[in-house]
Design an enzyme around this catalytic site. Structure first.
Site, PDB file in Angstrom:
ATOM      1  N   TYR A 240      35.966  37.770  51.113  1.00 32.05           N
ATOM      2  CA  TYR A 240      35.986  37.595  49.647  1.00 32.05           C
ATOM      3  C   TYR A 240      37.024  38.508  49.002  1.00 32.05           C
ATOM      4  O   TYR A 240      37.917  38.061  48.284  1.00 32.05           O
ATOM      5  CB  TYR A 240      34.592  37.862  49.062  1.00 32.05           C
ATOM      6  CG  TYR A 240      34.605  38.096  47.560  1.00 32.05           C
ATOM      7  CD1 TYR A 240      34.940  37.063  46.677  1.00 32.05           C
ATOM      8  CD2 TYR A 240      34.305  39.353  47.023  1.00 32.05           C
ATOM      9  CE1 TYR A 240      34.966  37.277  45.296  1.00 32.05           C
ATOM     10  CE2 TYR A 240      34.332  39.576  45.651  1.00 32.05           C
ATOM     11  CZ  TYR A 240      34.670  38.533  44.784  1.00 32.05           C
ATOM     12  OH  TYR A 240      34.708  38.759  43.428  1.00 32.05           O
TER      13      TYR A 240
ATOM     14  N   THR B 157      38.594  41.791  40.712  1.00 33.39           N
ATOM     15  CA  THR B 157      37.395  42.572  40.993  1.00 33.39           C
ATOM     16  C   THR B 157      37.770  43.950  41.537  1.00 33.39           C
ATOM     17  O   THR B 157      38.827  44.105  42.166  1.00 33.39           O
ATOM     18  CB  THR B 157      36.525  41.832  42.036  1.00 33.39           C
ATOM     19  OG1 THR B 157      35.577  42.737  42.585  1.00 33.39           O
ATOM     20  CG2 THR B 157      37.344  41.277  43.195  1.00 33.39           C
ATOM     21  N   ASP B 158      36.883  44.913  41.350  1.00 32.95           N
ATOM     22  CA  ASP B 158      37.124  46.248  41.926  1.00 32.95           C
ATOM     23  C   ASP B 158      37.054  46.217  43.453  1.00 32.95           C
ATOM     24  O   ASP B 158      37.477  47.160  44.115  1.00 32.95           O
ATOM     25  CB  ASP B 158      36.129  47.281  41.362  1.00 32.95           C
ATOM     26  CG  ASP B 158      34.672  46.981  41.683  1.00 32.95           C
ATOM     27  OD1 ASP B 158      34.367  45.903  42.240  1.00 32.95           O
ATOM     28  OD2 ASP B 158      33.818  47.843  41.382  1.00 32.95           O
ATOM     29  N   GLU B 159      36.516  45.118  44.018  1.00 31.95           N
ATOM     30  CA  GLU B 159      36.370  45.057  45.477  1.00 31.95           C
ATOM     31  C   GLU B 159      37.723  45.010  46.184  1.00 31.95           C
ATOM     32  O   GLU B 159      37.796  45.269  47.388  1.00 31.95           O
ATOM     33  CB  GLU B 159      35.474  43.872  45.877  1.00 31.95           C
ATOM     34  CG  GLU B 159      34.095  44.011  45.254  1.00 31.95           C
ATOM     35  CD  GLU B 159      33.023  43.085  45.783  1.00 31.95           C
ATOM     36  OE1 GLU B 159      33.099  42.684  46.953  1.00 31.95           O
ATOM     37  OE2 GLU B 159      32.093  42.782  45.018  1.00 31.95           O
TER      38      GLU B 159
ATOM     39  N   LYS C 162      40.618  37.724  47.007  1.00 30.35           N
ATOM     40  CA  LYS C 162      40.883  38.138  45.618  1.00 30.35           C
ATOM     41  C   LYS C 162      42.140  39.023  45.555  1.00 30.35           C
ATOM     42  O   LYS C 162      42.944  38.907  44.637  1.00 30.35           O
ATOM     43  CB  LYS C 162      39.677  38.883  45.041  1.00 30.35           C
ATOM     44  CG  LYS C 162      38.437  38.033  44.830  1.00 30.35           C
ATOM     45  CD  LYS C 162      38.611  36.930  43.793  1.00 30.35           C
ATOM     46  CE  LYS C 162      38.710  37.445  42.374  1.00 30.35           C
ATOM     47  NZ  LYS C 162      38.725  36.327  41.387  1.00 30.35           N
TER      48      LYS C 162
HETATM   49  P1  NAD Z   1      30.260  32.387  39.991  1.00 31.11           P
HETATM   50  O1  NAD Z   1      30.204  32.122  41.449  1.00 31.11           O
HETATM   51  O2  NAD Z   1      28.985  32.547  39.225  1.00 31.11           O
HETATM   52  O3  NAD Z   1      31.095  31.223  39.268  1.00 31.11           O
HETATM   53  C1  NAD Z   1      32.261  30.676  39.813  1.00 31.11           C
HETATM   54  C2  NAD Z   1      32.561  29.384  39.068  1.00 31.11           C
HETATM   55  O4  NAD Z   1      33.794  28.862  39.570  1.00 31.11           O
HETATM   56  C3  NAD Z   1      31.505  28.293  39.272  1.00 31.11           C
HETATM   57  O5  NAD Z   1      31.169  27.693  38.032  1.00 31.11           O
HETATM   58  C4  NAD Z   1      32.182  27.297  40.198  1.00 31.11           C
HETATM   59  O6  NAD Z   1      31.725  25.953  40.007  1.00 31.11           O
HETATM   60  C5  NAD Z   1      33.638  27.458  39.808  1.00 31.11           C
HETATM   61  N1  NAD Z   1      34.564  27.062  40.872  1.00 31.11           N
HETATM   62  C6  NAD Z   1      34.502  27.402  42.195  1.00 31.11           C
HETATM   63  N2  NAD Z   1      35.512  26.829  42.866  1.00 31.11           N
HETATM   64  C7  NAD Z   1      36.249  26.135  41.953  1.00 31.11           C
HETATM   65  C8  NAD Z   1      37.429  25.349  42.041  1.00 31.11           C
HETATM   66  N3  NAD Z   1      38.062  25.151  43.214  1.00 31.11           N
HETATM   67  N4  NAD Z   1      37.923  24.783  40.898  1.00 31.11           N
HETATM   68  C9  NAD Z   1      37.281  24.964  39.703  1.00 31.11           C
HETATM   69  N5  NAD Z   1      36.148  25.676  39.576  1.00 31.11           N
HETATM   70  C10 NAD Z   1      35.639  26.268  40.691  1.00 31.11           C
HETATM   71  O7  NAD Z   1      31.181  33.670  39.826  1.00 31.11           O
HETATM   72  P2  NAD Z   1      31.087  34.902  38.801  1.00 31.11           P
HETATM   73  O8  NAD Z   1      30.165  35.913  39.350  1.00 31.11           O
HETATM   74  O9  NAD Z   1      30.888  34.365  37.432  1.00 31.11           O
HETATM   75  O10 NAD Z   1      32.567  35.478  38.929  1.00 31.11           O
HETATM   76  C11 NAD Z   1      33.617  34.922  38.127  1.00 31.11           C
HETATM   77  C12 NAD Z   1      34.911  35.646  38.465  1.00 31.11           C
HETATM   78  O11 NAD Z   1      34.757  37.040  38.201  1.00 31.11           O
HETATM   79  C13 NAD Z   1      35.332  35.523  39.912  1.00 31.11           C
HETATM   80  O12 NAD Z   1      36.726  35.348  39.958  1.00 31.11           O
HETATM   81  C14 NAD Z   1      34.924  36.856  40.534  1.00 31.11           C
HETATM   82  O13 NAD Z   1      35.777  37.190  41.590  1.00 31.11           O
HETATM   83  C15 NAD Z   1      35.102  37.798  39.363  1.00 31.11           C
HETATM   84  N6  NAD Z   1      34.226  39.000  39.350  1.00 31.11           N
HETATM   85  C16 NAD Z   1      32.874  38.865  39.497  1.00 31.11           C
HETATM   86  C17 NAD Z   1      32.064  40.012  39.421  1.00 31.11           C
HETATM   87  C18 NAD Z   1      30.558  39.897  39.534  1.00 31.11           C
HETATM   88  O14 NAD Z   1      29.877  40.940  39.545  1.00 31.11           O
HETATM   89  N7  NAD Z   1      29.972  38.723  39.573  1.00 31.11           N
HETATM   90  C19 NAD Z   1      32.648  41.261  39.210  1.00 31.11           C
HETATM   91  C20 NAD Z   1      34.050  41.353  39.064  1.00 31.11           C
HETATM   92  C21 NAD Z   1      34.816  40.198  39.129  1.00 31.11           C
HETATM   93  P1  TYD Z   2      25.867  41.339  45.554  1.00 30.64           P
HETATM   94  O1  TYD Z   2      25.071  41.024  44.322  1.00 30.64           O
HETATM   95  O2  TYD Z   2      25.982  40.283  46.609  1.00 30.64           O
HETATM   96  O3  TYD Z   2      27.305  41.844  45.057  1.00 30.64           O
HETATM   97  P2  TYD Z   2      28.525  42.530  45.905  1.00 30.64           P
HETATM   98  O4  TYD Z   2      28.266  42.418  47.338  1.00 30.64           O
HETATM   99  O5  TYD Z   2      29.696  41.723  45.478  1.00 30.64           O
HETATM  100  O6  TYD Z   2      28.574  43.959  45.414  1.00 30.64           O
HETATM  101  O7  TYD Z   2      25.230  42.623  46.231  1.00 30.64           O
HETATM  102  C1  TYD Z   2      25.097  43.852  45.543  1.00 30.64           C
HETATM  103  C2  TYD Z   2      24.612  44.883  46.541  1.00 30.64           C
HETATM  104  O8  TYD Z   2      23.280  44.543  46.943  1.00 30.64           O
HETATM  105  C3  TYD Z   2      25.441  44.912  47.825  1.00 30.64           C
HETATM  106  O9  TYD Z   2      25.545  46.275  48.266  1.00 30.64           O
HETATM  107  C4  TYD Z   2      24.622  44.110  48.823  1.00 30.64           C
HETATM  108  C5  TYD Z   2      23.201  44.345  48.361  1.00 30.64           C
HETATM  109  N1  TYD Z   2      22.250  43.236  48.583  1.00 30.64           N
HETATM  110  C6  TYD Z   2      21.029  43.475  49.210  1.00 30.64           C
HETATM  111  O10 TYD Z   2      20.714  44.604  49.606  1.00 30.64           O
HETATM  112  N2  TYD Z   2      20.163  42.417  49.369  1.00 30.64           N
HETATM  113  C7  TYD Z   2      20.478  41.153  48.957  1.00 30.64           C
HETATM  114  O11 TYD Z   2      19.656  40.226  49.170  1.00 30.64           O
HETATM  115  C8  TYD Z   2      21.731  40.926  48.301  1.00 30.64           C
HETATM  116  C9  TYD Z   2      22.110  39.539  47.833  1.00 30.64           C
HETATM  117  C10 TYD Z   2      22.587  41.998  48.136  1.00 30.64           C
END
Ligand code: NAD
Ligand code: TYD
Length: 340
Positions: free
Chosen positions: A153, A125-127, A157
């Site tokens: 988090y 992630t970019d985080e 990562k």
């Molecule tokens: P999500 O929380 O929707 O899904 C995570 C999945 O992993 C779930 O299906 C969960 O059951 C499974 N999981 C959790 N712990 C596990 C374990 N111990 N063993 C096997 N499976 C397990 O997450 P997401 O938003 O789809 O993100 C997926 C990946 O992409 C993550 O690694 C996250 O860091 C990365 N990512 C997410 C975003 C975003 O905007 N959501 C952006 C950049 C990177």
């Molecule tokens: P989020 O979807 O949790 O992603 P991330 O924190 O990984 O970027 O949140 C996106 C942005 O929205 C973040 O700046 C936090 C904000 N946010 C709110 O203002 N209210 C909310 O209820 C949530 C879940 C997030």
């Protein structure tokens, strides 16, 4: 080719599994997921009967399970999406993030070391780069930006990324890492900003905006992220990191107002609430390396992507209502109970 996709029942993982199952009928796609609260097999109904798709329930941090799985499946490629992914949860329960995100990743890497692998791709992630100041719109994260994390988090990562690179250098594991900005699109769990706001606005509930709502996120449609990972698997150079983003920066307040406008709901639903501790101010990706080296370009601009996404949540109300009322957890029993 056999590809194990971990976390394939989550938001991005399920979009990726669907993409791969449909695009590559000649490849076997194995979805390995623990089905935590964030895992939802209802995301995968579209492909669950496909001959090149299989689901296995298991924990990436369970060493015996992972080693047995490698022994049995002999995967060619691992794409590791499995993670605890919500910043707010990492503030209340950091340990589960260390377990899955760090120890889960190192367990997979150990299995790759033991059994061999053609590619281990880590979905990061970019985080991991921390945040950028709001008053410097000229600054972006490149692959050379130092890791500098803010939340449990992002720290977990970043730790995983460091282990991935260490296993490449020390043991020669052929790895790649992608670091993407915030995703939006179908099947996002309604604890994250966009689906949370859509589902609550439709119910005329208050919409919690942290702090002043001025924090900036760089939004990318999930299908652009999936295509980018597919491209990295095909053409990415081993040992390299690739940043993925589409220059779609918006303040949180802009995002919330866009949703309210599309749903024809009043801005009076917005409630400014206490800020998230350590809240990152701005994320912004420089995707030049993906574009110049791999020829990737996002297909979605934010406005049309958001319109389609809002429409998807309107058309699939039952999907997120099942999550809100807990019904989705029964799906595994219903679909797989007899086969266990
Ligand atoms: P999500 O929380 O929707 O899904 C995570 C999945 O992993 C779930 O299906 C969960 O059951 C499974 N999981 C959790 N712990 C596990 C374990 N111990 N063993 C096997 N499976 C397990 O997450 P997401 O938003 O789809 O993100 C997926 C990946 O992409 C993550 O690694 C996250 O860091 C990365 N990512 C997410 C975003 C975003 O905007 N959501 C952006 C950049 C990177
Ligand atoms: P989020 O979807 O949790 O992603 P991330 O924190 O990984 O970027 O949140 C996106 C942005 O929205 C973040 O700046 C936090 C904000 N946010 C709110 O203002 N209210 C909310 O209820 C949530 C879940 C997030």
């Amino acid at each position: 080719m056999k590809i194990i996709v971990t976390g394939g029942a989550g938001f991005i993982g399920s979009n990726f599994v669907i993409h791969m199952v449909k695009k590559y009928p000649e490849h076997e796609i194995v979805n390995l997921d623990l089905l935590t609260y964030a895992g939802n097999l209802e995301n995968l109904t579209e492909v669950e009967k496909a001959p090149n798709y299989k689901f296995i329930r298991g924990d990436i941090a369970d060493r015996k399970f992972v080693f047995d799985l490698f022994e049995q499946e002999k995967p060619d490629i691992i794409v590791n999406f499995a993670a605890e992914s919500h910043v707010d949860r990492s503030i209340t329960d950091p340990e589960s993030f260390v377990r899955t995100n760090v120890m889960g990743t190192t367990t997979l890497l150990d299995a790759c070391k033991e059994y061999g692998i053609k590619r281990f791709h880590q979905v990061s992630t970019d985080e991991v780069y921390g945040d950028l100041p709001l008053d410097r719109p000229d600054l972006f994260f490149t692959e050379e930006t130092p890791l500098h994390t803010s939340s449990p988090y992002s720290s977990s990562k970043a730790s995983a990324d460091l282990f991935v690179m260490a296993y490449h250098r020390t043991f020669g594991i052929p790895v790649t890492i992608s670091r993407c900005s915030n995703n939006y699109g179908p099947y996002q769990f309604p604890e994250k900003l966009i689906p949370l706001i859509i589902s609550r606005a439709l119910a005329d509930e208050e919409l919690p905006v942290y702090g002043t709502g001025e924090n900036v996120r760089d939004w990318l449609h999930v299908s652009d992220h999936c295509v980018a990972i597919d491209l990295i698997l095909e053409k990415g150079r081993v040992g390299e990191v690739y940043n993925i983003g589409g220059h779609n920066e918006r303040t949180n307040l802009e995002v919330v107002k866009t949703i309210l406008k599309a749903l024809d709901k009043p801005e009076s639903l917005i409630r400014f609430v206490k800020d998230r501790p350590g809240h990152d101010r701005r994320y912004a990706i420089d995707p030049t390396k993906m574009e110049t080296e791999l020829g990737w370009k996002p297909q979605y601009v934010f406005d049309t992507g958001m319109k389609q996404t809002i429409q998807w949540y309107l058309d699939n109300k039952e999907w997120w209502e099942h999550i809100v009322n807990g019904e989705y957890t029964k799906y595994f029993e219903k679909m797989y109970g007899e086969r266990l």
